[in-house]
Motif scaffolding. Sequence first.
Motif, PDB file in Angstrom:
ATOM      1  N   ARG A 281      -1.520   8.204   2.902  1.00 18.15           N
ATOM      2  CA  ARG A 281      -2.597   8.354   1.918  1.00 18.15           C
ATOM      3  C   ARG A 281      -3.342   9.682   2.130  1.00 18.15           C
ATOM      4  O   ARG A 281      -3.669  10.380   1.176  1.00 18.15           O
TER       5      ARG A 281
ATOM      6  N   VAL B 230       1.661   6.989  -6.824  1.00 20.36           N
ATOM      7  CA  VAL B 230       0.740   8.111  -7.092  1.00 20.36           C
ATOM      8  C   VAL B 230       1.459   9.443  -6.884  1.00 20.36           C
ATOM      9  O   VAL B 230       1.293  10.381  -7.674  1.00 20.36           O
TER      10      VAL B 230
ATOM     11  N   VAL C 278      -6.485   2.581  -2.672  1.00 15.83           N
ATOM     12  CA  VAL C 278      -5.404   2.001  -1.847  1.00 15.83           C
ATOM     13  C   VAL C 278      -5.977   1.499  -0.520  1.00 15.83           C
ATOM     14  O   VAL C 278      -6.655   2.239   0.195  1.00 15.83           O
TER      15      VAL C 278
ATOM     16  N   GLN D 141      -5.807  10.387 -10.128  1.00 15.02           N
ATOM     17  CA  GLN D 141      -4.884  10.125  -9.019  1.00 15.02           C
ATOM     18  C   GLN D 141      -5.635  10.055  -7.686  1.00 15.02           C
ATOM     19  O   GLN D 141      -5.309   9.245  -6.818  1.00 15.02           O
TER      20      GLN D 141
ATOM     21  N   ALA E 124      -1.270  12.456   0.757  1.00 15.81           N
ATOM     22  CA  ALA E 124      -1.266  12.423  -0.707  1.00 15.81           C
ATOM     23  C   ALA E 124      -2.583  12.972  -1.270  1.00 15.81           C
ATOM     24  O   ALA E 124      -2.593  13.703  -2.274  1.00 15.81           O
ATOM     25  N   VAL E 125      -3.699  12.614  -0.628  1.00 15.08           N
ATOM     26  CA  VAL E 125      -5.013  13.138  -1.046  1.00 15.08           C
ATOM     27  C   VAL E 125      -5.039  14.658  -0.909  1.00 15.08           C
ATOM     28  O   VAL E 125      -5.499  15.371  -1.808  1.00 15.08           O
TER      29      VAL E 125
ATOM     30  N   SER F  23       0.836  -1.208   0.000  1.00 14.17           N
ATOM     31  CA  SER F  23       0.000   0.000   0.000  1.00 14.17           C
ATOM     32  C   SER F  23       0.870   1.257   0.000  1.00 14.17           C
ATOM     33  O   SER F  23       0.560   2.251  -0.654  1.00 14.17           O
TER      34      SER F  23
ATOM     35  N   ILE G 239       1.087   4.279  -2.845  1.00 12.82           N
ATOM     36  CA  ILE G 239       0.964   5.722  -2.559  1.00 12.82           C
ATOM     37  C   ILE G 239       2.132   6.491  -3.163  1.00 12.82           C
ATOM     38  O   ILE G 239       1.955   7.552  -3.770  1.00 12.82           O
TER      39      ILE G 239
ATOM     40  N   LEU H 209      -5.792   6.835  -5.213  1.00 10.95           N
ATOM     41  CA  LEU H 209      -5.536   6.879  -3.768  1.00 10.95           C
ATOM     42  C   LEU H 209      -6.719   6.297  -2.985  1.00 10.95           C
ATOM     43  O   LEU H 209      -6.537   5.634  -1.969  1.00 10.95           O
ATOM     44  N   ASP H 210      -7.905   6.549  -3.480  1.00  9.81           N
ATOM     45  CA  ASP H 210      -9.105   6.027  -2.824  1.00  9.81           C
ATOM     46  C   ASP H 210      -9.127   4.497  -2.857  1.00  9.81           C
ATOM     47  O   ASP H 210      -9.680   3.851  -1.961  1.00  9.81           O
TER      48      ASP H 210
ATOM     49  N   CYS I  45       0.505   4.024   6.585  1.00  8.65           N
ATOM     50  CA  CYS I  45      -0.100   4.067   5.237  1.00  8.65           C
ATOM     51  C   CYS I  45      -1.320   4.992   5.218  1.00  8.65           C
ATOM     52  O   CYS I  45      -1.541   5.731   4.264  1.00  8.65           O
TER      53      CYS I  45
END
Length: 447
Positions: A424, A372, A412, A405, A427-428, A365, A369, A409-410, A420
């Motif tokens: 995430r 992405v 993952v 993207q 990253a979002v 995971s 990320i 991420l959604d 993680c």
Amino acid sequence: MEMGNQHPSISRLQEIQKEVKSIEQQVIGFSGLSDDKNYKKLERILTKQLFEIDSVDTEGKGDIQQARKRAARETERLLKELEQNANHPHRLEIQSIFKEAQSLVKEKIVPFYSGGNCVTDEFEEGIQDIILRLTHVKTGGKISLRKARYHTLTKICAVQEIIEDCMKKQPSLPLSEDAHPSVAKINSVMCEVNKARGTLIALLMGVNSNETCRHLSCVLSGLIAALDALDVCGRTEIRNYRKEVVEDINKLLKYLDLEEEADTTYAFDLGQNHSILKIEKVLKRMREIKNELLQAQNPPELYLSSKTELQGLIGQLDEVSLEKNPCIREARRRAVIEVQTLITYIDLKEALEKRKAFVCEEHPSHKAIWDVLGNLSEIQGEVLSFDGNRTDKNYMRLEELLTKQLLALDAVDPQGEEKCKAARKQAVKLAQNILSYLDLKSDEWEY
């Protein structure tokens, strides 16, 4: 034809054109609506000149006919510009927002100065929202729209300032009326000043048709004269009390000159404003750094020096004087986002470079990320270079890439790994910030 022997009809047409030319700047800068007195006055003058032009006898002569056509064309052009200024969609948008502010003042502020409850948070939030929306009205550099937006903002910000000043600052006294006979008079004047404050707000917002700026100015000046005439018998505390009330009155008098001051100082033309020029200078340097980074053969060599200089630019923006002008505040906010976005871009690039140097086994995971983030880094580079609007194909392509993207991420699954989950989430947030920045770059906002 010799000037001395010029045909009387040509001379008359030249006189009319001179009169039309004399009001051209008033037409170009007209910032009101079609029901304003000044609109009707300018329209009447131009229409009268058209009739005058039409009445000029050409005697069938070609040169006079051509001169009459030119004069009529120029006058009709100004009439059309006057109409367009008053009915421009963005001018009507400004008026619509101003009407919302009027309703808010009628509902929340007029009752307050008539002995109602205190000013509510709902009013403060409503006014802030209205100010923000006004700063976002596009003017396209058009003088009439700049003036309309500036005048409207000036009035609403003045109301906000009057109320805030009243709520925050109470005179250090009042004294007991037993202290001295003059104290009773000062207290009486203070009551009149509070009433005048409510009247001024209603006048600025156009919700009081029973009062005029001239009359209110006379009333306030009369109050100052009455205070000046008081004998305070050398009592320092009473003199200070009187001084505070006089200062309050002078502040209110200042607000009565707002519109005239805006026109005479060209304050609406922010292109020449000192604070805006400082912001533009920062943005110019930021763009130079951005271009150097995006075009460099070996970008990592520039990361440290670029970030250091960009942080310095943020410091320069923090020092920009806002001059109580929401448009300058918005310009600075956007400039900070521009600089901060470039810093974030460098941070991500540095993080990706470090990851390459330390290859090790990691959670699937976590790897997803990072994949992405690598894609977001490339897309962000394109967004930084984007220079278009929301109808451009490239805008739609970049928006679609960023949305993909977010979907990635959604999808993952952190599988309960807290690191993680946090990665995430970050990253979002980054993807959403890049999307917001793309919107900011493409909304065609200007001062």
